[in-house]
Design a protein around this motif. Structure first.
Motif, PDB file in Angstrom:
ATOM      1  N   GLN A 283      15.759  -6.871 -80.175  1.00 37.66           N
ATOM      2  CA  GLN A 283      14.968  -7.151 -79.990  1.00 37.66           C
ATOM      3  C   GLN A 283      13.851  -6.401 -79.296  1.00 37.66           C
ATOM      4  OE1 GLN A 283      15.566 -11.612 -79.122  1.00 37.66           O
ATOM      5  NE2 GLN A 283      15.913 -11.846 -81.026  1.00 37.66           N
ATOM      6  N   SER A 284      14.243  -6.095 -78.546  1.00 34.70           N
ATOM      7  CA  SER A 284      13.143  -5.339 -77.288  1.00 34.70           C
ATOM      8  C   SER A 284      13.998  -4.001 -77.086  1.00 34.70           C
ATOM      9  CB  SER A 284      13.086  -5.924 -76.544  1.00 34.70           C
ATOM     10  OG  SER A 284      14.896  -6.194 -75.008  1.00 34.70           O
TER      11      SER A 284
ATOM     12  N   ASN B 204      13.420 -12.465 -73.769  1.00 32.37           N
ATOM     13  CA  ASN B 204      13.974 -13.850 -74.644  1.00 32.37           C
ATOM     14  C   ASN B 204      12.644 -14.204 -74.381  1.00 32.37           C
ATOM     15  OD1 ASN B 204      16.431 -12.732 -75.133  1.00 32.37           O
ATOM     16  ND2 ASN B 204      17.177 -13.626 -73.709  1.00 32.37           N
ATOM     17  N   TYR B 205      11.798 -14.095 -72.689  1.00 34.24           N
ATOM     18  CA  TYR B 205      10.008 -14.830 -72.870  1.00 34.24           C
ATOM     19  C   TYR B 205       9.588 -14.457 -74.311  1.00 34.24           C
ATOM     20  CZ  TYR B 205       5.802 -14.615 -71.313  1.00 34.24           C
ATOM     21  OH  TYR B 205       4.251 -14.826 -71.390  1.00 34.24           O
ATOM     22  N   GLU B 206       9.731 -13.567 -75.095  1.00 32.41           N
ATOM     23  CA  GLU B 206       9.148 -13.554 -76.578  1.00 32.41           C
ATOM     24  C   GLU B 206       9.435 -14.443 -77.485  1.00 32.41           C
ATOM     25  OE1 GLU B 206       6.830  -8.569 -76.905  1.00 32.41           O
ATOM     26  OE2 GLU B 206       9.531  -9.090 -76.213  1.00 32.41           O
ATOM     27  N   ASN B 207      11.032 -14.790 -77.167  1.00 30.44           N
ATOM     28  CA  ASN B 207      11.636 -15.373 -77.780  1.00 30.44           C
ATOM     29  C   ASN B 207      10.287 -17.029 -77.994  1.00 30.44           C
ATOM     30  OD1 ASN B 207      12.557 -13.405 -79.613  1.00 30.44           O
ATOM     31  ND2 ASN B 207      14.843 -13.655 -77.928  1.00 30.44           N
TER      32      ASN B 207
ATOM     33  N   ARG C 265       3.177  -4.454 -70.200  1.00 28.89           N
ATOM     34  CA  ARG C 265       3.349  -6.164 -71.118  1.00 28.89           C
ATOM     35  C   ARG C 265       4.689  -6.545 -70.322  1.00 28.89           C
ATOM     36  NH1 ARG C 265       5.692  -7.036 -75.834  1.00 28.89           N
ATOM     37  NH2 ARG C 265       6.326  -5.027 -77.188  1.00 28.89           N
TER      38      ARG C 265
ATOM     39  N   ALA D 290       7.903  -8.167 -71.960  1.00 33.31           N
ATOM     40  CA  ALA D 290       9.520  -8.822 -73.375  1.00 33.31           C
ATOM     41  C   ALA D 290      10.502  -9.380 -72.584  1.00 33.31           C
ATOM     42  CB  ALA D 290       9.405  -7.200 -73.651  1.00 33.31           C
TER      43      ALA D 290
ATOM     44  N   ILE E  90       7.886 -17.859 -76.468  1.00 32.00           N
ATOM     45  CA  ILE E  90       6.982 -18.278 -77.036  1.00 32.00           C
ATOM     46  C   ILE E  90       6.722 -17.770 -78.337  1.00 32.00           C
ATOM     47  CG2 ILE E  90       4.457 -16.466 -77.572  1.00 32.00           C
ATOM     48  CD1 ILE E  90       5.422 -17.434 -74.448  1.00 32.00           C
ATOM     49  N   HIS E  91       7.406 -17.542 -79.317  1.00 27.22           N
ATOM     50  CA  HIS E  91       7.643 -17.641 -80.410  1.00 27.22           C
ATOM     51  C   HIS E  91       7.825 -19.268 -80.567  1.00 27.22           C
ATOM     52  CE1 HIS E  91       7.596 -16.077 -84.637  1.00 27.22           C
ATOM     53  NE2 HIS E  91       8.905 -17.135 -84.848  1.00 27.22           N
TER      54      HIS E  91
END
Length: 669
Positions: A273-274, A468-471, A464, A466, A473-474
């Motif tokens: 993912q990242s 699991n934090y992005e998951n 920025r 990145a 937020i989504h």
């Protein structure tokens, strides 16, 4: 007899205390749990009329109870400061400084007691293995890196709880694996706490009570259904986290970094993912590699100061530092000897890199045959300077007269994203903190340091967060649509049943009461005093796996399931209330209350059966251990807490319905 038979069968499959405690002690605990809940529900049914008469006579007093449940639930979820954040703003408008309100003893105590639930994408799953991914310094040679990984493998394998250790360094001959040579990947599989059979149940072995030891035959344990389970972990090891600490301590080798706690499957998903080898990290982008590295090191320095971040796990990419052997050909020198650059390059290729001459075939195997200088003639700058190059007239000219040979520092790997060069700063959280909260705390800290001028990034460098934090937020954006839509659908289905907005609103209030009950139980799981007691020599906190639970997708899935069953009792009670009031048509307040009590008495057993079956069915889930329990516990907590609050729902629906009818009567009069 039926209850006894069901209890025996349930105990034989459930065994909440474990096999080692024996069948009869487990049966006694099951009887206490089931008997306690059933006794409570029988008491509610028996005293229902008295309770309902009191509630109808003191409606505001009663309605304050579910109101407090909802208030405590939301306060535990959002936090006292967030839920009542409007108070300082209102105080400011009337001339009171917000700091004066926030610094009072009551405000500080409530903020400390109700800080709000943490947020994460998914609860960590127990895969039964770890992925240890440290890195060596960029200038480390392959031989040195191999020596490091061998030392780490031996040290980790010496841990008694470790079953197998497989280390890998470098990458395969494929473009799909971008791992640099200095990145180590070690898959560590640890033993389960107890030896299990093929079905995953704890196996029992013959145990000598006099000698307080297991009986062995030629060193092997002897299976015995009446024996005791064999624990494979040492006494000081209680959780997989303790094993990870042992691994980190044992794998410390000078010249290597530490690594964030990873598991193989979760790590691969994060990397896909990242692109990072950590669940949390910072992507630093810039115009050149030197600026990116400098910015990453600055961010690393400040991230180590964040309270919720593990300082030893903060690692910024050291991009520049790989030693390269650079041979700068002197064009004027080779021109004096009548040679071309290609002539020099061919000699260097053969001497250092080697030339593939042919391929040997041995069955299905193919091996390339390469020719180059022996290692002792090419492993140092001084020996390479003595490599001879044939001139136009046949003279043998040392390479040092034709080129300058030197070591230079360069990048080990060049990564780019969105047309920018990029580097990573990896970090991990301390135990007891949620991922999203840690990232938000890091973001606020870095922003504050930039505002004060302490953190200064090179020109053109940005960063920025990145991982699991992005998951999360989504998922948060998705839930912002799904939750209101689900509640709207439930509201419309109830409306189609009653064809009355007021009755539908009464039933719908029960959903929020159950929601508050689920949130309250999740908050209680994070309190050290909750169920801090022992029954039959067993710690209830350990039995029910009480620990801090963060808000995650699993929690919201549990709430979605709760919303579907939370309105059952309200619908059941209000349906019969409509029928009863249409039948008797009460004309006084006394008749209205009598009709309400009569309708409630006819439906109280059905409501309690709905609640009891759900609560009792979730008890084994709350005490389950092993694979899958990591995700089942957060999913079941909202439903369990909500159904405990469901007992108030049948009273809430009846009291609100009676209040509505009394108001209609007063308007008619």
């Amino acid at each position: 007899m039926v209850v006894l038979f069901v209890g025996v069968v349930l105990t034989s499959h459930w065994m909440p205390l474990g096999i080692e405690k024996g069948f009869w002690r487990n049966l006694l605990l099951v009887a206490i749990l089931i008997g306690g809940f059933q006794g409570f529900y029988f008491a509610v049914e028996h005293f229902y009329e008295r309770i309902m008469r009191f509630f109808l006579a003191h409606k505001l007093v009663f309605l304050s109870i579910p109101g407090l449940i909802v208030l405590f639930g939301y306060m535990g979820w959002l936090g006292f400061g967030t839920l009542f954040g409007f108070v300082p703003r209102v105080a400011e408008k009337v001339g009171v400084r917000p700091e004066a309100v926030q610094q009072t003893g009551f405000w500080s105590a409530m903020t400390y007691r109700f800080p709000g639930l943490g947020k994460e994408f998914m609860p960590p799953l127990d895969e039964g293995s770890y992925l240890y991914m440290p890195t060596t310094m960029p200038h480390a040679s392959i031989g040195e890196a191999l020596d490091v990984i061998q030392k780490q493998d031996r040290a980790i394998r010496a841990i008694p709880e470790v079953d197998s250790v497989v280390g890998k360094i470098g990458r395969a001959d494929t473009a799909l694996d971008p791992a640099p040579v200095n990145m180590i990947e070690t898959v560590i599989t640890y033993k389960p706490e107890y030896i299990t059979d093929k079905d995953g149940r704890r196996a029992s072995f013959r145990y000598d009570k006099k000698r307080q030891a297991f009986v062995r035959d030629n060193g092997e344990l002897i299976p015995d259904p009446r024996g005791k389970p064999f624990r494979q972990w040492r006494e000081q090891i209680h959780t997989p986290d303790d094993i990870w600490k042992e691994i980190v301590d044992a794998a410390q080798v000078p010249g290597t970094t530490t690594a964030p706690k990873l598991q193989p499957i979760a790590a691969r998903i994060v990397m896909l993912q990242s692109g990072m080898r950590a669940p949390m990290g910072v992507k630093v982008k810039g115009p050149d590699l030197e600026s990116v590295e400098q910015g990453g090191i600055e961010i690393e320095r400040f991230l180590k100061e964040v309270q919720s971040v593990e300082p030893a796990a903060v690692i910024a990419d050291r991009i520049i530092g790989k030693p390269y052997l650079e041979i700068d050909i002197d064009r004027e020198a080779i021109a004096r000897y009548g040679m071309q650059i290609e002539d020099i390059q061919n000699v260097i290729e053969v001497a250092v890199g080697g030339v593939r001459l042919t391929t040997t075939v041995e069955g299905r195997k193919r091996f390339p045959v390469r020719v180059r200088y022996p290692r002792e003639l090419r492993d140092q700058v001084e020996t390479l300077e003595r490599v001879l190059v044939t001139g136009m007239d046949g003279a043998q000219i040392p390479l040092t007269q034709l080129a300058e040979i030197r070591y230079v520092r360069g990048p080990e790997a060049v990564k780019s994203e969105d047309t920018f060069l990029i580097g990573y700063v990896l970090f991990d959280k301390k135990p007891g903190f949620a991922e999203v909260d840690v990232v938000e705390a890091c973001q606020r800290y870095l922003d504050s340091k930039q505002a004060t001028g302490e953190l200064t990034l090179p020109p053109g460098v940005t960063y920025r967060f990145a991982g699991n934090y992005e998951n999360q937020i989504h998922a948060q954006k998705t839930l912002a649509v799904i939750l209101p839509l689900t509640l709207f659908i439930i509201f419309m289905l109830i409306y189609f049943q009653f064809r009355s907005v007021i009755t539908t609103a009464i039933v719908f209030c029960t959903v929020f009461v159950c929601w508050g009950g689920g949130l309250t139980l999740i908050w209680l799981y994070g309190q050290g005093w909750f169920l801090d007691a022992r029954i039959l020599g067993v710690d209830l906190r350990e039995l029910f796996q009480i620990h801090t639970v963060n808000m995650s997708i699993a929690i919201w899935v549990g709430f979605l399931a709760l919303f579907g069953i939370a309105s059952d009792d309200g619908v059941l009670v209000c349906t019969y209330l409509d029928q009863r009031f249409a039948e008797v048509k009460p004309s006084t307040i006394t008749e209205i209350r009598e009709a309400t009590i009569y309708a409630g008495k006819r439906r109280v057993r059905a409501c309690l059966m709905t609640t009891a079956t759900t609560v009792l069915a979730l008890l084994p889930v709350l005490t389950s251990t092993g694979r899958g329990s990591d995700i089942m516990l957060p999913m079941s907590l909202p439903s369990f807490g909500g159904m405990l609050a469901e007992v108030f729902v049948m009273f809430v629906a009846a009291v609100l319905y009676c209040w509505m009818q009394e108001r209609k009567l007063s308007h008619r009069m």
